[in-house]
Write a protein that holds these residues in place. Structure first.
Motif, PDB file in Angstrom:
ATOM      1  N   VAL A   1     -22.653  -3.768 172.619  1.00 19.90           N
ATOM      2  CA  VAL A   1     -21.732  -4.905 172.566  1.00 19.90           C
ATOM      3  C   VAL A   1     -20.326  -4.344 172.721  1.00 19.90           C
ATOM      4  N   THR A   2     -19.574  -4.812 173.693  1.00 18.93           N
ATOM      5  CA  THR A   2     -18.224  -4.309 173.912  1.00 18.93           C
ATOM      6  C   THR A   2     -17.257  -4.926 172.896  1.00 18.93           C
ATOM      7  N   LYS A   3     -16.100  -4.287 172.749  1.00 17.41           N
ATOM      8  CA  LYS A   3     -15.074  -4.832 171.854  1.00 17.41           C
ATOM      9  C   LYS A   3     -14.629  -6.210 172.325  1.00 17.41           C
ATOM     10  N   GLN A   4     -14.498  -6.378 173.641  1.00 17.40           N
ATOM     11  CA  GLN A   4     -14.048  -7.659 174.159  1.00 17.40           C
ATOM     12  C   GLN A   4     -15.071  -8.750 173.884  1.00 17.40           C
ATOM     13  N   GLN A   5     -16.366  -8.432 174.013  1.00 15.06           N
ATOM     14  CA  GLN A   5     -17.409  -9.416 173.694  1.00 15.06           C
ATOM     15  C   GLN A   5     -17.328  -9.827 172.233  1.00 15.06           C
ATOM     16  N   MET A   6     -17.096  -8.859 171.372  1.00 14.56           N
ATOM     17  CA  MET A   6     -16.982  -9.171 169.948  1.00 14.56           C
ATOM     18  C   MET A   6     -15.753 -10.024 169.686  1.00 14.56           C
ATOM     19  N   LEU A   7     -14.639  -9.674 170.316  1.00 17.26           N
ATOM     20  CA  LEU A   7     -13.410 -10.436 170.132  1.00 17.26           C
ATOM     21  C   LEU A   7     -13.584 -11.871 170.605  1.00 17.26           C
ATOM     22  N   ASP A   8     -14.260 -12.054 171.737  1.00 17.26           N
ATOM     23  CA  ASP A   8     -14.478 -13.398 172.278  1.00 17.26           C
ATOM     24  C   ASP A   8     -15.337 -14.247 171.358  1.00 17.26           C
ATOM     25  N   ARG A   9     -16.290 -13.611 170.674  1.00 16.41           N
ATOM     26  CA  ARG A   9     -17.200 -14.353 169.808  1.00 16.41           C
ATOM     27  C   ARG A   9     -16.612 -14.574 168.414  1.00 16.41           C
ATOM     28  N   ILE A  10     -15.781 -13.649 167.959  1.00 17.37           N
ATOM     29  CA  ILE A  10     -15.240 -13.751 166.601  1.00 17.37           C
ATOM     30  C   ILE A  10     -14.150 -14.797 166.515  1.00 17.37           C
ATOM     31  N   SER A  11     -13.177 -14.707 167.417  1.00 19.06           N
ATOM     32  CA  SER A  11     -12.024 -15.597 167.308  1.00 19.06           C
ATOM     33  C   SER A  11     -11.361 -15.747 168.669  1.00 19.06           C
ATOM     34  N   PRO A  12     -11.963 -16.531 169.580  1.00 20.82           N
ATOM     35  CA  PRO A  12     -11.467 -16.608 170.953  1.00 20.82           C
ATOM     36  C   PRO A  12     -10.065 -17.177 171.085  1.00 20.82           C
ATOM     37  N   ASP A  13      -9.625 -18.001 170.136  1.00 27.51           N
ATOM     38  CA  ASP A  13      -8.317 -18.645 170.244  1.00 27.51           C
ATOM     39  C   ASP A  13      -7.275 -18.080 169.284  1.00 27.51           C
ATOM     40  N   ASP A  14      -7.629 -17.024 168.558  1.00 29.04           N
ATOM     41  CA  ASP A  14      -6.727 -16.467 167.547  1.00 29.04           C
ATOM     42  C   ASP A  14      -6.027 -15.237 168.118  1.00 29.04           C
ATOM     43  N   THR A  15      -4.733 -15.358 168.390  1.00 24.73           N
ATOM     44  CA  THR A  15      -3.998 -14.243 168.974  1.00 24.73           C
ATOM     45  C   THR A  15      -3.614 -13.190 167.941  1.00 24.73           C
ATOM     46  N   SER A  16      -3.899 -13.455 166.673  1.00 30.54           N
ATOM     47  CA  SER A  16      -3.537 -12.497 165.629  1.00 30.54           C
ATOM     48  C   SER A  16      -4.540 -11.355 165.521  1.00 30.54           C
ATOM     49  N   ILE A  17      -5.650 -11.437 166.213  1.00 32.22           N
ATOM     50  CA  ILE A  17      -6.644 -10.363 166.194  1.00 32.22           C
ATOM     51  C   ILE A  17      -6.774  -9.804 167.605  1.00 32.22           C
ATOM     52  N   ASN A  18      -6.802  -8.467 167.701  1.00 34.56           N
ATOM     53  CA  ASN A  18      -6.876  -7.817 169.003  1.00 34.56           C
ATOM     54  C   ASN A  18      -7.993  -6.779 169.006  1.00 34.56           C
ATOM     55  N   LEU A  19      -8.084  -6.026 170.112  1.00 32.21           N
ATOM     56  CA  LEU A  19      -9.175  -5.062 170.239  1.00 32.21           C
ATOM     57  C   LEU A  19      -9.099  -3.972 169.175  1.00 32.21           C
ATOM     58  N   GLU A  20      -7.869  -3.586 168.783  1.00 42.11           N
ATOM     59  CA  GLU A  20      -7.732  -2.561 167.746  1.00 42.11           C
ATOM     60  C   GLU A  20      -8.270  -3.063 166.406  1.00 42.11           C
ATOM     61  N   ALA A  21      -8.132  -4.366 166.166  1.00 45.23           N
ATOM     62  CA  ALA A  21      -8.637  -4.933 164.914  1.00 45.23           C
ATOM     63  C   ALA A  21     -10.155  -4.848 164.833  1.00 45.23           C
ATOM     64  N   ILE A  22     -10.832  -4.824 165.983  1.00 46.11           N
ATOM     65  CA  ILE A  22     -12.297  -4.690 165.989  1.00 46.11           C
ATOM     66  C   ILE A  22     -12.694  -3.357 165.356  1.00 46.11           C
ATOM     67  N   GLU A  23     -11.935  -2.308 165.636  1.00 47.63           N
ATOM     68  CA  GLU A  23     -12.242  -1.001 165.056  1.00 47.63           C
ATOM     69  C   GLU A  23     -12.154  -1.050 163.531  1.00 47.63           C
ATOM     70  N   VAL A  24     -11.173  -1.780 163.029  1.00 44.20           N
ATOM     71  CA  VAL A  24     -11.020  -1.924 161.573  1.00 44.20           C
ATOM     72  C   VAL A  24     -12.212  -2.672 160.990  1.00 44.20           C
ATOM     73  N   LEU A  25     -12.636  -3.737 161.664  1.00 41.82           N
ATOM     74  CA  LEU A  25     -13.794  -4.502 161.196  1.00 41.82           C
ATOM     75  C   LEU A  25     -15.049  -3.630 161.169  1.00 41.82           C
TER      76      LEU A  25
END
Length: 227
Positions: A170-194
């Motif tokens: 699962v790519t970071k972008q896929q995770m970002l799209d599924r977690i919060s597609p409209d929330d600009t406060s979370i980015n690809l770097e935040a996926i690493e923290v999660l």
């Protein structure tokens, strides 16, 4: 639970996506025409489809026919402003699983979606399992030895994406799209923290999140976990 909404009215689609996420715990992906929806369904999996019949280009009836011709059995709930009995009958014959006329109550739509998904999975309270980690769909909780894991909403969404694709990258972008597609406060770097937080919370389980360098992440059972 992930829903594909096929609706060309953007205002209605945005309202539905927000309402179903807020009240029903659904994650709604939107396609504004049937051709786009068809392409997505060839490469993505959804728990149910909400389909408007009056679409531009390929209409809802043709979409249904082609969906079932490919033996795609994803449950379909038809939404339409048309009230003719023949429309309802034709839709059901073409492969729709349920039918609601606009306007409708969001509470009834949510209840019908839950019922469709339960029936499609063949049990009242479906559970997904990997090692000793369990995702209870009915309660929308992760369990370890029948005890709920303490997860934030974003941690839950991230782990759910990995669970749905267990054993696959699962790519970071896929995770970002599924977690919060409209929330600009979370980015690809935040996926690493999660992922870092999730690894800590999964430390006592029989599953692990593996980093696939240059690709993303994969949820796998530990190699020494009992089968």
């Amino acid at each position: 639970m992930r829903i594909l909404l096929i609706e060309d009215e953007s205002e209605l689609a945005n309202w539905l996506a927000r309402s179903l996420a807020r009240h029903g715990g659904f994650m709604v992906d939107w396609a504004d025409d049937a051709e786009l929806a068809e392409r997505r369904l060839r490469v993505e999996e959804f728990d149910a489809i909400i389909l408007d019949l009056g679409l531009p280009g390929m209409n809802g009836h043709e979409f249904l026919h082609r969906l079932r011709a490919r033996d795609n059995r994803c449950p379909v709930l038809v939404l339409t402003a048309r009230d003719a009995m023949s429309e309802r009958i034709d839709s059901l014959h073409e492969g729709a699983d349920d039918f609601m006329q606009k306007p409708f109550a969001i509470e009834e739509l949510e209840a019908r979606l839950h019922a469709l998904i339960r029936r499609s999975r063949g049990r009242e309270h479906p559970r997904w399992m990997l090692g000793d980690l369990v995702l209870d769909i009915g309660s929308q909780r992760f369990l370890h030895h029948d005890q709920p894991l303490a997860l934030s909403p974003r941690e839950f969404s991230a782990l759910k994406v990995l669970m749905q694709k267990a054993g696959e990258p699962v790519t970071k972008q896929q995770m970002l799209d599924r977690i919060s597609p409209d929330d600009t406060s979370i980015n690809l770097e935040a996926i690493e923290v999660l992922i870092h937080r999730l690894r800590k919370k999964l430390a006592d389980t029989q599953v692990q999140i593996v980093t696939l360098r240059g690709i993303g992440y994969c949820l796998e059972p530990l190699s020494d976990a009992p089968h």
